[in-house]
Design an enzyme around this catalytic site. Structure first.
Site, mmCIF file in Angstrom:
data_model
loop_
_atom_site.group_PDB
_atom_site.id
_atom_site.type_symbol
_atom_site.label_atom_id
_atom_site.label_comp_id
_atom_site.label_asym_id
_atom_site.label_seq_id
_atom_site.Cartn_x
_atom_site.Cartn_y
_atom_site.Cartn_z
ATOM 1 N N GLY A 87 32.870 -24.670 24.843
ATOM 2 C CA GLY A 87 34.173 -25.526 24.187
ATOM 3 C C GLY A 87 33.803 -25.249 22.088
ATOM 4 C CG ASP A 122 25.860 -30.588 11.703
ATOM 5 O OD1 ASP A 122 26.558 -29.788 12.664
ATOM 6 O OD2 ASP A 122 24.543 -30.140 11.526
ATOM 7 N N GLY A 123 28.818 -30.341 14.489
ATOM 8 C CA GLY A 123 30.013 -29.937 14.161
ATOM 9 C C GLY A 123 30.072 -29.295 12.207
ATOM 10 N NE ARG A 173 36.812 -19.331 13.912
ATOM 11 C CZ ARG A 173 35.868 -18.942 15.043
ATOM 12 N NH1 ARG A 173 34.242 -18.390 14.819
ATOM 13 N NH2 ARG A 173 35.875 -19.629 16.126
ATOM 14 N NE ARG A 180 36.063 -19.003 21.820
ATOM 15 C CZ ARG A 180 35.283 -18.552 20.320
ATOM 16 N NH1 ARG A 180 33.783 -18.455 20.283
ATOM 17 N NH2 ARG A 180 35.287 -19.229 18.935
ATOM 18 C CG ASP A 249 29.823 -18.190 24.414
ATOM 19 O OD1 ASP A 249 28.561 -17.318 25.536
ATOM 20 O OD2 ASP A 249 29.778 -18.861 23.508
ATOM 21 C CG ASN A 250 29.697 -16.228 20.972
ATOM 22 O OD1 ASN A 250 30.729 -17.370 20.568
ATOM 23 N ND2 ASN A 250 28.705 -15.656 20.845
ATOM 24 C CG ASP A 259 32.354 -17.201 17.794
ATOM 25 O OD1 ASP A 259 33.299 -17.527 16.886
ATOM 26 O OD2 ASP A 259 31.620 -17.635 19.028
HETATM 27 P P1 AMP Z 1 27.346 -19.688 19.117
HETATM 28 O O1 AMP Z 1 26.413 -19.234 19.501
HETATM 29 O O2 AMP Z 1 27.409 -19.978 17.496
HETATM 30 O O3 AMP Z 1 28.560 -18.951 19.575
HETATM 31 O O4 AMP Z 1 28.176 -21.505 18.972
HETATM 32 C C1 AMP Z 1 27.211 -21.527 20.484
HETATM 33 C C2 AMP Z 1 28.073 -22.703 21.076
HETATM 34 O O5 AMP Z 1 27.318 -23.922 20.134
HETATM 35 C C3 AMP Z 1 29.656 -23.273 20.724
HETATM 36 O O6 AMP Z 1 30.394 -23.407 21.544
HETATM 37 C C4 AMP Z 1 30.189 -23.508 18.912
HETATM 38 O O7 AMP Z 1 30.820 -24.607 19.304
HETATM 39 C C5 AMP Z 1 28.250 -24.862 19.965
HETATM 40 N N1 AMP Z 1 27.808 -25.563 18.303
HETATM 41 C C6 AMP Z 1 27.177 -24.325 17.556
HETATM 42 N N2 AMP Z 1 27.131 -25.206 16.323
HETATM 43 C C7 AMP Z 1 27.378 -26.197 16.277
HETATM 44 C C8 AMP Z 1 26.832 -26.936 15.691
HETATM 45 N N3 AMP Z 1 26.764 -27.242 14.488
HETATM 46 N N4 AMP Z 1 28.048 -28.292 16.175
HETATM 47 C C9 AMP Z 1 28.929 -28.111 17.167
HETATM 48 N N5 AMP Z 1 28.856 -27.049 17.602
HETATM 49 C C10 AMP Z 1 27.673 -26.478 17.482
HETATM 50 MG MG MG Z 2 30.055 -18.702 19.423
#
Ligand code: AMP
Ligand code: MG
Length: 491
Positions: A87, A122-123, A173, A180, A249-250, A259
């Site tokens: 998510g 940490d978001g 963005r 997705r 998911d990407n 992403d």
């Molecule tokens: P990604 O590999 O960047 O596509 O991330 C995979 C998932 O992890 C996605 O659902 C992102 O929203 C979540 N995510 C990645 N980094 C963080 C972060 N620093 N804080 C919260 N969620 C994250």
């Molecule tokens: Mg992603």
């Protein structure tokens, strides 16, 4: 400041597809870059982007009119394994508007604070990865490759812990939709199949109006996504773009590049190049991208089976020919790309060998991918005039000297005009791409508070096919010490 009015679409689907989550404010945000051209396209007066209230919105410190920021839920296949819940863990939709051309656009802040989907993280996003996403998404747009875009980059002194302590940043963005493949997988694997149709119908109504209301609309939309994805992969291959994390998911339900994490553009050509240090097995190596794109499409189709037939057999029978659209579409798109890159008017029988021999030359020489194609544009159809630069890229000169006459003969077979072909090839072979070492230089300077290199790269990469002689050094291969910059999922 007048902002374009809110026109909720995804938000209107409501829970449980997405939840209202306020962005978490950032201390002392600074607008590091604004994309004025995109602002104008969105119907935002570029003059307004200088106001403190615009910076506050781009930081997540103030809302866009009365829109409640939202995070959506999705799932995904990550490195081949299904993960039932992902998510928007650090992305929040902050507006849905109609742009200056009347097209729907959604704005998302990446790094605006935690959500229920953050899974303990940490978001936030760090400045380093935010600069990379900001520059690369606009660079891809300028290359003519479908992608999410970037409106603004905000920095803050707020510390963020990764391998070291870094600082926070937010990228705003923009895309017509951020849905997705994984959005559909979430409901399919949860066996809440009744949630699939509202999601698909919302997407179709807004972004595929030509299929809206059609009894076979889901199949028509899926066919379109599969074909767009196949064409997108051809676009990536052609410019030497490696995504790095091609999890479902990407992958965008609109066929956009989305992403930007540990992506990379090829420097020295290695078809097995792995741009993501975390991808030990090379699942997402450059030469595997087209196949993975197909695999991802089959995962989307599987998740959408309940939309495609009343019985599993009927659904599979409907899904199979849609999946089968991928190889033919990819092959047609890729051969058209190679033809354009070689300066051929069309791809004929036998041209495949010509391309493969050329790629093999580049690979055995570890030749610079971007520069070699660009040099090739200066070859003359008839004579061996010196100074094209191509020969200097190649190590196996015997093989090159065998290939070149065949290439020239092929050019002459279509009465190719040198000057006209050079112009055409220069429009298909970029001179400037966001090489890792260029991004790294901009990051290093930004980390000391100097953002000029971001401005320079942004301007340069807005015209990737133009010569820009004052920036020649940006077209060079990386210096030896910068050839093995490692980028990982840490962002
Ligand atoms: P990604 O590999 O960047 O596509 O991330 C995979 C998932 O992890 C996605 O659902 C992102 O929203 C979540 N995510 C990645 N980094 C963080 C972060 N620093 N804080 C919260 N969620 C994250
Ligand atoms: Mg992603």
């Amino acid at each position: 400041m007048t902002l374009p009015a809110i026109t909720p679409r995804f938000a209107a689907l409501g829970e449980p597809y997405s939840l209202p989550i306020p962005a978490r404010p950032l201390p002392t945000p600074t607008l590091l870059h604004v994309n004025s051209a995109l602002a104008r396209e969105l119907g935002v007066d570029p003059a307004d982007t200088a106001s403190p209230s615009f910076a506050a919105i781009m930081a997540g410190n103030a809302p866009w009119l009365d829109y409640e920021a939202r995070a959506s839920v999705y799932a995904g296949h990550q490195f081949g394994q299904f993960v039932p819940q992902l998510g928007d863990g650090r992305a929040l939709s902050i507006a849905e508007i109609l742009d200056a051309a009347g097209q729907p656009q959604e704005l998302q802040l990446k790094g605006a604070g935690p959500t229920p989907y953050s899974r303990g993280s940490d978001g936030r996003a760090v400045l380093r990865s935010s600069i990379r996403e900001y520059l690369s998404s606009e660079a891809m747009h300028a290359l003519g490759i479908p992608t999410t875009r970037a409106l603004a980059l905000v920095g803050s002194p707020q510390p963020v812990r990764r391998e070291t302590i870094e600082t926070a940043a937010v990228v705003c963005r923009v895309a017509p939709s951020f849905i997705r493949f994984g959005h559909f997988e979430f409901w399919y694997y949860r066996r809440e199949h009744e949630r699939l149709a509202p999601l698909a119908d919302q997407l179709i109504a807004q972004h595929f109006p030509e299929f809206d209301g059609h009894p076979d609309r889901h199949a028509l939309w899926l066919t379109e996504v599969v074909e767009r994805t196949a064409r997108l992969m051809a676009g990536w291959q052609a410019v030497g773009f490696c995504h790095g994390v091609m999890n479902t998911d990407n992958f965008s339900a609109l066929g956009l590049t989305i992403d930007y994490g540990p992506f990379g553009f090829l420097d020295a050509f290695d078809p097995h190049h792995i741009c993501n240090h975390t991808d030990q097995g090379g699942r997402y190596a450059w030469d595997r991208q087209p196949m993975i794109g197909h695999w991802n499409c089959t995962k989307l189709l599987q998740a959408c089976l309940p939309l495609l037939g009343d019985t599993p057999e009927a659904a599979v029978a409907r899904a199979q020919p849609i999946a089968d659209r991928y190889p033919a579409t990819y092959s047609a798109a890729m051969t058209a790309r190679w033809a354009a890159k070689l300066g051929l008017r069309a791809f004929r029988d036998g041209d495949e060998t010509l391309v493969n021999r050329w790629l093999a030359l580049l690979a055995s020489s570890k030749a610079d991918f971007t520069r070699s194609w660009r040099h090739l544009a200066r070859i003359k159809a008839l004579d061996d005039g010196p100074g094209t630069g191509v020969r200097e890229e190649i190590l196996d000169l015997a093989a090159f000297d065998a290939w070149l006459p065949d290439y020239r003969a092929r050019l002459r077979s279509e009465q190719s005009d040198d000057a006209e072909r050079t112009a055409r090839m220069n429009a298909a072979n970029p001179k400037y791409v966001l090489r890792n070492h260029l991004a790294q230089a901009a990051i290093a300077r930004a980390e000391t508070g100097d953002y000029n290199e971001i401005d320079r790269l942004f301007a340069l990469l807005s015209h990737p096919y133009a010569e820009q002689p004052e920036h020649e050094r940006y077209a060079a291969e990386p210096p030896p010490e910068a050839r093995h910059i490692e980028v990982s999922c840490s962002s």
